[in-house]
Each structure stands twice: as structure tokens, then as C-alpha cells.
Design a protein around this motif. Structure first.
Motif, PDB file in Angstrom:
ATOM      1  N   ILE A 132       2.964  12.455   1.418  1.00  0.00           N
ATOM      2  CA  ILE A 132       2.027  12.854   2.484  1.00  0.00           C
ATOM      3  C   ILE A 132       1.032  13.891   1.943  1.00  0.00           C
ATOM      4  CG2 ILE A 132       1.889  14.006   4.750  1.00  0.00           C
ATOM      5  CD1 ILE A 132       4.657  12.499   5.288  1.00  0.00           C
ATOM      6  N   GLU A 133       1.538  14.776   1.072  1.00  0.00           N
ATOM      7  CA  GLU A 133       0.631  15.758   0.436  1.00  0.00           C
ATOM      8  C   GLU A 133      -0.445  15.037  -0.357  1.00  0.00           C
ATOM      9  OE1 GLU A 133       3.077  18.303  -1.950  1.00  0.00           O
ATOM     10  OE2 GLU A 133       4.115  19.082  -0.170  1.00  0.00           O
ATOM     11  N   GLN A 134      -0.017  14.009  -1.116  1.00  0.00           N
ATOM     12  CA  GLN A 134      -0.978  13.251  -1.930  1.00  0.00           C
ATOM     13  C   GLN A 134      -2.029  12.571  -1.048  1.00  0.00           C
ATOM     14  OE1 GLN A 134       0.106  10.706  -5.060  1.00  0.00           O
ATOM     15  NE2 GLN A 134       1.653  12.065  -5.930  1.00  0.00           N
ATOM     16  N   MET A 135      -1.562  12.062   0.092  1.00  0.00           N
ATOM     17  CA  MET A 135      -2.491  11.403   1.013  1.00  0.00           C
ATOM     18  C   MET A 135      -3.577  12.371   1.461  1.00  0.00           C
ATOM     19  SD  MET A 135      -0.611   8.908   3.673  1.00  0.00           S
ATOM     20  CE  MET A 135       1.118   9.220   3.716  1.00  0.00           C
ATOM     21  N   MET A 136      -3.147  13.606   1.684  1.00  0.00           N
ATOM     22  CA  MET A 136      -4.107  14.594   2.173  1.00  0.00           C
ATOM     23  C   MET A 136      -5.125  14.944   1.091  1.00  0.00           C
ATOM     24  SD  MET A 136      -2.013  17.039   4.783  1.00  0.00           S
ATOM     25  CE  MET A 136      -0.666  17.530   3.729  1.00  0.00           C
ATOM     26  N   GLU A 137      -4.663  14.885  -0.162  1.00  0.00           N
ATOM     27  CA  GLU A 137      -5.568  15.232  -1.269  1.00  0.00           C
ATOM     28  C   GLU A 137      -6.482  14.065  -1.637  1.00  0.00           C
ATOM     29  OE1 GLU A 137      -2.937  16.489  -4.374  1.00  0.00           O
ATOM     30  OE2 GLU A 137      -2.216  18.187  -3.170  1.00  0.00           O
ATOM     31  N   LYS A 138      -5.909  12.843  -1.704  1.00  0.00           N
ATOM     32  CA  LYS A 138      -6.697  11.695  -2.190  1.00  0.00           C
ATOM     33  C   LYS A 138      -6.670  10.563  -1.160  1.00  0.00           C
ATOM     34  CE  LYS A 138      -4.201  11.824  -6.034  1.00  0.00           C
ATOM     35  NZ  LYS A 138      -3.606  11.324  -7.273  1.00  0.00           N
ATOM     36  N   SER A 139      -7.826  10.285  -0.620  1.00  0.00           N
ATOM     37  CA  SER A 139      -7.857   9.268   0.429  1.00  0.00           C
ATOM     38  C   SER A 139      -7.594   7.861  -0.113  1.00  0.00           C
ATOM     39  CB  SER A 139      -9.198   9.292   1.167  1.00  0.00           C
ATOM     40  OG  SER A 139     -10.229   8.993   0.232  1.00  0.00           O
ATOM     41  N   ASP A 140      -7.831   7.617  -1.429  1.00  0.00           N
ATOM     42  CA  ASP A 140      -7.618   6.267  -1.949  1.00  0.00           C
ATOM     43  C   ASP A 140      -6.131   5.890  -2.064  1.00  0.00           C
ATOM     44  OD1 ASP A 140      -7.430   8.202  -3.896  1.00  0.00           O
ATOM     45  OD2 ASP A 140      -7.903   6.818  -5.538  1.00  0.00           O
ATOM     46  N   VAL A 141      -5.244   6.855  -1.923  1.00  0.00           N
ATOM     47  CA  VAL A 141      -3.810   6.495  -1.976  1.00  0.00           C
ATOM     48  C   VAL A 141      -3.203   6.327  -0.579  1.00  0.00           C
ATOM     49  CG1 VAL A 141      -3.449   7.632  -4.198  1.00  0.00           C
ATOM     50  CG2 VAL A 141      -2.904   8.872  -2.082  1.00  0.00           C
ATOM     51  N   ILE A 142      -3.991   6.488   0.460  1.00  0.00           N
ATOM     52  CA  ILE A 142      -3.422   6.475   1.811  1.00  0.00           C
ATOM     53  C   ILE A 142      -2.632   5.194   2.093  1.00  0.00           C
ATOM     54  CG2 ILE A 142      -4.001   6.311   4.295  1.00  0.00           C
ATOM     55  CD1 ILE A 142      -6.029   8.513   3.848  1.00  0.00           C
ATOM     56  N   LEU A 143      -3.227   4.061   1.729  1.00  0.00           N
ATOM     57  CA  LEU A 143      -2.584   2.788   2.042  1.00  0.00           C
ATOM     58  C   LEU A 143      -1.235   2.639   1.326  1.00  0.00           C
ATOM     59  CD1 LEU A 143      -3.191   0.389   3.841  1.00  0.00           C
ATOM     60  CD2 LEU A 143      -4.127  -0.788   1.829  1.00  0.00           C
ATOM     61  N   VAL A 144      -1.267   2.846   0.003  1.00  0.00           N
ATOM     62  CA  VAL A 144      -0.016   2.682  -0.765  1.00  0.00           C
ATOM     63  C   VAL A 144       0.997   3.745  -0.356  1.00  0.00           C
ATOM     64  CG1 VAL A 144      -0.900   4.013  -2.736  1.00  0.00           C
ATOM     65  CG2 VAL A 144       1.013   2.448  -3.071  1.00  0.00           C
ATOM     66  N   ALA A 145       0.495   4.949  -0.108  1.00  0.00           N
ATOM     67  CA  ALA A 145       1.420   6.031   0.269  1.00  0.00           C
ATOM     68  C   ALA A 145       2.085   5.730   1.604  1.00  0.00           C
ATOM     69  CB  ALA A 145       0.660   7.355   0.334  1.00  0.00           C
ATOM     70  N   THR A 146       1.320   5.181   2.545  1.00  0.00           N
ATOM     71  CA  THR A 146       1.901   4.840   3.849  1.00  0.00           C
ATOM     72  C   THR A 146       3.023   3.824   3.684  1.00  0.00           C
ATOM     73  OG1 THR A 146      -0.275   5.155   4.810  1.00  0.00           O
ATOM     74  CG2 THR A 146       1.345   4.054   6.194  1.00  0.00           C
ATOM     75  N   ASN A 147       2.735   2.810   2.859  1.00  0.00           N
ATOM     76  CA  ASN A 147       3.773   1.801   2.611  1.00  0.00           C
ATOM     77  C   ASN A 147       4.998   2.407   1.939  1.00  0.00           C
ATOM     78  OD1 ASN A 147       2.861  -0.711   3.664  1.00  0.00           O
ATOM     79  ND2 ASN A 147       1.243  -0.711   2.129  1.00  0.00           N
ATOM     80  N   LEU A 148       4.755   3.283   0.972  1.00  0.00           N
ATOM     81  CA  LEU A 148       5.890   3.907   0.268  1.00  0.00           C
ATOM     82  C   LEU A 148       6.721   4.783   1.214  1.00  0.00           C
ATOM     83  CD1 LEU A 148       4.567   4.814  -3.288  1.00  0.00           C
ATOM     84  CD2 LEU A 148       6.536   3.369  -2.736  1.00  0.00           C
ATOM     85  N   VAL A 149       6.027   5.489   2.109  1.00  0.00           N
ATOM     86  CA  VAL A 149       6.766   6.340   3.054  1.00  0.00           C
ATOM     87  C   VAL A 149       7.669   5.463   3.940  1.00  0.00           C
ATOM     88  CG1 VAL A 149       6.515   7.832   5.095  1.00  0.00           C
ATOM     89  CG2 VAL A 149       5.142   8.265   3.050  1.00  0.00           C
ATOM     90  N   GLN A 150       7.100   4.331   4.345  1.00  0.00           N
ATOM     91  CA  GLN A 150       7.915   3.403   5.154  1.00  0.00           C
ATOM     92  C   GLN A 150       9.116   2.897   4.360  1.00  0.00           C
ATOM     93  OE1 GLN A 150       5.639   0.173   6.735  1.00  0.00           O
ATOM     94  NE2 GLN A 150       5.042   1.323   8.556  1.00  0.00           N
ATOM     95  N   ILE A 151       8.859   2.524   3.117  1.00  0.00           N
ATOM     96  CA  ILE A 151       9.948   2.023   2.260  1.00  0.00           C
ATOM     97  C   ILE A 151      11.037   3.095   2.088  1.00  0.00           C
ATOM     98  CG2 ILE A 151      10.499   1.413  -0.145  1.00  0.00           C
ATOM     99  CD1 ILE A 151       7.809  -0.163  -0.158  1.00  0.00           C
ATOM    100  N   LEU A 152      10.598   4.318   1.872  1.00  0.00           N
ATOM    101  CA  LEU A 152      11.568   5.415   1.692  1.00  0.00           C
ATOM    102  C   LEU A 152      12.417   5.592   2.957  1.00  0.00           C
ATOM    103  CD1 LEU A 152       9.251   7.883  -0.205  1.00  0.00           C
ATOM    104  CD2 LEU A 152      11.355   6.892  -1.115  1.00  0.00           C
ATOM    105  N   GLY A 153      11.770   5.411   4.095  1.00  0.00           N
ATOM    106  CA  GLY A 153      12.508   5.502   5.363  1.00  0.00           C
ATOM    107  C   GLY A 153      13.618   4.462   5.418  1.00  0.00           C
ATOM    108  N   GLN A 154      13.316   3.257   4.959  1.00  0.00           N
ATOM    109  CA  GLN A 154      14.327   2.178   4.978  1.00  0.00           C
ATOM    110  C   GLN A 154      15.437   2.434   3.956  1.00  0.00           C
ATOM    111  OE1 GLN A 154      13.841   0.129   7.539  1.00  0.00           O
ATOM    112  NE2 GLN A 154      11.948   1.300   7.800  1.00  0.00           N
TER     113      GLN A 154
END
Lengths: 252, 219
Positions: free
Chosen positions: B167-189
Motif C-alpha cells: 500500500i505504501e508503494q501504491m501511494m508512492e508510484k501510481s503505475d503499480v496500483i493495479l498489480v499492488a491491488t491484485n497482490l494485496v488481494q492474493i496476500l489476503g487469500q
């Protein structure tokens, strides 16, 4: 645990040389159903019969120890056995109505106890038949022979006959083993209702029946009381391996 | 002579062990597909799911039949009750694998991020907890239950730590938002996989010891 109705202390019984019950100690709670389970010959019926001194009728039976009902030892010399059996009624495996009318079967006990007034007897008969959940089926044919009733009805009539002398304790020896599932379920439902007023001790070979009807279960094996506890514990998580093996059918 | 009841119980046990083996393989393949960014492998995981669903239904039906026909009590009752729950938990782990596998293609172009976050260290831990869980289903060695609880706790903490770094990375770099969102979901699972392992460990403990340890501060 509820108040204790029957306290059994170091009860040992021999038939001749044969040891049938070995040093049984058990406390049977008041107005609850206690089931006695165990394989044939384990002593559960013998034990049941010690609770109203039915074993007195067997000449070779020798008994030691104490059975206290409401703190009174029923094996004391001055105990009146007839009176005792009024307080501790019994229902047997095979229904055994007298060859008399339905009414007279129930009125028999009270009559022997000296009740002759018609109105009183009518009331006792009606109340007993109602408590035994058979009133609606027989109220219009009270003068008919009891032998014309179905097996299940005969058994409930016998329960009514037991109730007519106003006992505190009811002993049941395989009361539903000769009945079809519907009659069995009526008897079980009846037991459930009766425990509000009576202390019930039941011997059954049907494990599921013990589980369904009883609050407490005692497991007997070779004349010994192996385990006693709340039925829900005995049937979900018994403490002793022999109990577990028996109720899961892995015995021997 | 073996009783019919024992034959049925053995069959149930065998099916449950088979289910656990299938799930262990599924989870392992899923996690490998994730860290290696192996899209074909992830597709294999999705394809395998129907076999698991079939076995899930078979186990449910067998439990139903045993309940109806054998009226189990005591340890038999505890086993069959728990078999239903364990089967359900395993099947859910299978579903989580499919959920993750379907998202592998959305993150597979970002291997450097996955490496940087050391997700492989987390997946190794998940691999282990699932393996241990399957082991206790088969062996009923409750001595390992506490260890599984501890492993689940570590996985929960680590996956949340990585998620917050994402989430920190998302805040710093907007180009990772999509992949980061997916990764956060994966981590949740992934975290939920560990939670299911814990549930299963609780069920195994119940079978063996007859004590309910869920919702308690156990051990």
C-alpha cells in the motif's frame, strides 16, 4: 447435579456362589431419567431389581450394602416391602395387563390400598391413564378387556397401572423392546413427560434409546459399574475406554 | 470379520486423506505459479479444481450416509462431524488456490516486485503449514496442533506486513496500483489459507481429545 433420590452404597449381590453385582456405588438424581446399559449378563437388570427388592423373591440371592431412597435404607429390617414397591413401581419388558377391564387394571392397586369410593377411583383411573398418554385412546371403552389393546397400548396401560398407586420412582426393564417404532416413540415421549414428576431408572439394550430418553447413563460390565455420567458426555466423549468400546460397538 | 461400519469409517478416512493430498498439491502449485510467475502452471491449478469438487461431494454424501444408517456416537461421532468440517475447510483452500491462480497472470509481469517483497519466504511458510496440516489429518498427532496455530499467526503477521508495504508503494508510484491491488488481494487469500489450516488443526484436536479449542486461548 439435581438432588439425589436414590443413593447406592457398596452394593454387592451374589446368586449362590456367583457374584452378580460387585460393590456398586451410585447416586441417582431425583426427577431425572437414568439409563442402565451394558451387555447381557452385566448385572443391569439385577441392579434395577435391587431398587425395589425384587431380588428378595430369588432364594439364592444374597445382598450386602445399602440402597437409600430419600435417605432411608430399603434393606432395613423394618421396611415394609409392599409399601416400598408402591413407592417404587416397575414396568417390564413384556406388557402384563391383568385379564380384566382397562378400568379395573388401573383401579386394582388403589383398591388393594383400600380405596373403594367410586368417584375417587374414577379420578385416579382417569389421571393415571392421562399421565400414561393413553386416555384419549381408551376413554370410550374403559370396560373392555385390556387384552384387546395393542402391544404398545398394553404397555402404556401397565405404566398407568404403576402410576395409579402414586409412586416416586419408576423402574423400567426394557419397556419398549417388544414394540414397533411408533409405539416405542410414544413410550419414549411418555418417559420424557413423566420425569417431571417421577425418578425413572430404565434398562435398555437399545443404545440410541438410552441416548434419546435419559439424562444420566450408567454403564455396567461383568457386575461392575464402569462409568456413570451425564448421557450427553457418555455418548460424545466417555472417559473410560470400555464404555467407548461398548457404545461404539467395538466390544470384546 | 470387519464390520460394515468400520469399512465405511475407513473409506471416509481414506477419502479425507486423499482430499488433503490433492489440496496440498494444489496449494503448492499455486504458490509456485505465483512466485515463479508461471502462468501455464496457474492454469493447471484452475483445471484441477473439478476433481476436488467431485471428491468434496463424495465425502459429504458418505458422511450423510453414515449419520443416517449407523447413528455414530463418541469418537466415531466426533470423527464424522469433524470430517465434514475438515472437508469443507480443505475445499475452501482449493477455492482460494483457484482465486490466486486466476490472478497470477495479472501480476506475472512484475516479478521484480514479487522478489523484492520476498513473497517466496511467505509462500514457503504457507507450503509448510499446509503440509503439516495434511500430516495431522492422516496421523492425528495432536502434538503438532500448537505448532500449526503458531505458524498461522506468523503467516498472518507477515502477510499483513507485506500488504502494508504494498500500500505504501501504491501511494508512492501510481503505475503499480493495479498489480499492488491484485497482490494485496492474493496476500489476503494466503492468510486465509493459514486460517483454514488452523481450523483443521482444531478439528483434529476435537476428534482425538474430545475438546473444543476454537475461540479459546488454547495451550
Amino acid at each position: 447435579m439435581k438432588e439425589i433420590k436414590i443413593k447406592i452404597k457398596d452394593l454387592t449381590l451374589h446368586y449362590g456362589q456367583k457374584l452378580a453385582l460387585n460393590n456398586i456405588c451410585l447416586e441417582i438424581p431425583d426427577r431425572r431419567v437414568t439409563a442402565l446399559i451394558g451387555p447381557s449378563g452385566c448385572g443391569k437388570s439385577t441392579f434395577l431389581r435391587t431398587l425395589n427388592r425384587m431380588n428378595d423373591l430369588i432364594p439364592s440371592a444374597r445382598i450386602s450394602g445399602e440402597v437409600l431412597i430419600d435417605e432411608l435404607n430399603i434393606y432395613d429390617r423394618n421396611i415394609d416391602v409392599v409399601n416400598l414397591r408402591k413407592r417404587v413401581g416397575m414396568v417390564f419388558q413384556k406388557s402384563n395387563p391383568f385379564s380384566k377391564s382397562i378400568y379395573e387394571n388401573v383401579a386394582y392397586g388403589p383398591r388393594i390400598n383400600g380405596i373403594n369410593e367410586r368417584k375417587v377411583l374414577d379420578e385416579i383411573v382417569e389421571t393415571s391413564l392421562k399421565r400414561a398418554a393413553i386416555w384419549n385412546e381408551v376413554k370410550d371403552r374403559l370396560r373392555d378387556s385390556a387384552l384387546g389393546l395393542s402391544g404398545g397400548q398394553q404397555q402404556r396401560l401397565c405404566i398407568a397401572r404403576t402410576l395409579s398407586v402414586n409412586p416416586d420412582v419408576i423402574l423400567m426393564d426394557e419397556p419398549a423392546s417388544a414394540l414397533d417404532p411408533l409405539s416405542t416413540s410414544k413410550i419414549e415421549e411418555l418417559i420424557h413427560q413423566l420425569k417431571e414428576q417421577y425418578t425413572i431408572v430404565i434398562v435398555t439394550h437399545n443404545m440410541q434409546q438410552a441416548a434419546r430418553v435419559s439424562d444420566y447413563t450408567a454403564f455396567f460390565y461383568l457386575g461392575e459399574l464402569i462409568e456413570f455420567g451425564k448421557t450427553k458426555t457418555i455418548f460424545t466423549n466417555p472417559t473410560i475406554k470400555q464404555t467407548e468400546d461398548y457404545i461404539t460397538g467395538r466390544f470384546g | 470379520m470387519e464390520r460394515k461400519f468400520d469399512i465405511e469409517l475407513n473409506k471416509l478416512n481414506e477419502r479425507l486423506v486423499l482430499m488433503s493430498q490433492l489440496i496440498q498439491k494444489q496449494v503448492s502449485m499455486t504458490l509456485e505459479a505465483l512466485v515463479e510467475c508461471d502462468v501455464p502452471l496457474s492454469k493447471q491449478v484452475v483445471a484441477n479444481d473439478s476433481e476436488i469438487d467431485d471428491l468434496d461431494v463424495k465425502i459429504d454424501k458418505l458422511c450423510q450416509r453414515i449419520f443416517a444408517l449407523q447413528q455414530p456416537v463418541a469418537s466415531d461421532l466426533r470423527f464424522i462431524m469433524s470430517a465434514l468440517k475438515i472437508n469443507n475447510d480443505l475445499e475452501r483452500m482449493g477455492d482460494l488456490s483457484v482465486f490466486i491462480a486466476k490472478r497470477v497472470s495479472t501480476v506475472s509481469d512484475f516479478k521484480e516486485i514479487i522478489n523484492e517483497l520476498k513473497i517466496n519466504e511467505l509462500t514457503e511458510k504457507v507450503d509448510k503449514i499446509v503440509k503439516d496440516t495434511c500430516m495431522i489429518i492422516e496421523t492425528r498427532r495432536t502434538v503438532f496442533v500448537k505448532d500449526i496455530f503458531d505458524q498461522a499467526q506468523v503467516i498472518k503477521e507477515e502477510s499483513r506486513l507485506i500488504s502494508s508495504r504494498m500500500i505504501e508503494q501504491m501511494m508512492e508510484k501510481s503505475d503499480v496500483i493495479l498489480v499492488a491491488t491484485n497482490l494485496v488481494q492474493i496476500l489476503g487469500q494466503i492468510e486465509r489459507m493459514a486460517a483454514y489450516s488452523k481450523n483443521i488443526a482444531e478439528s483434529v484436536y476435537f476428534i482425538v481429545e474430545g475438546k473444543i479449542v476454537k475461540h479459546t486461548q488454547f495451550l
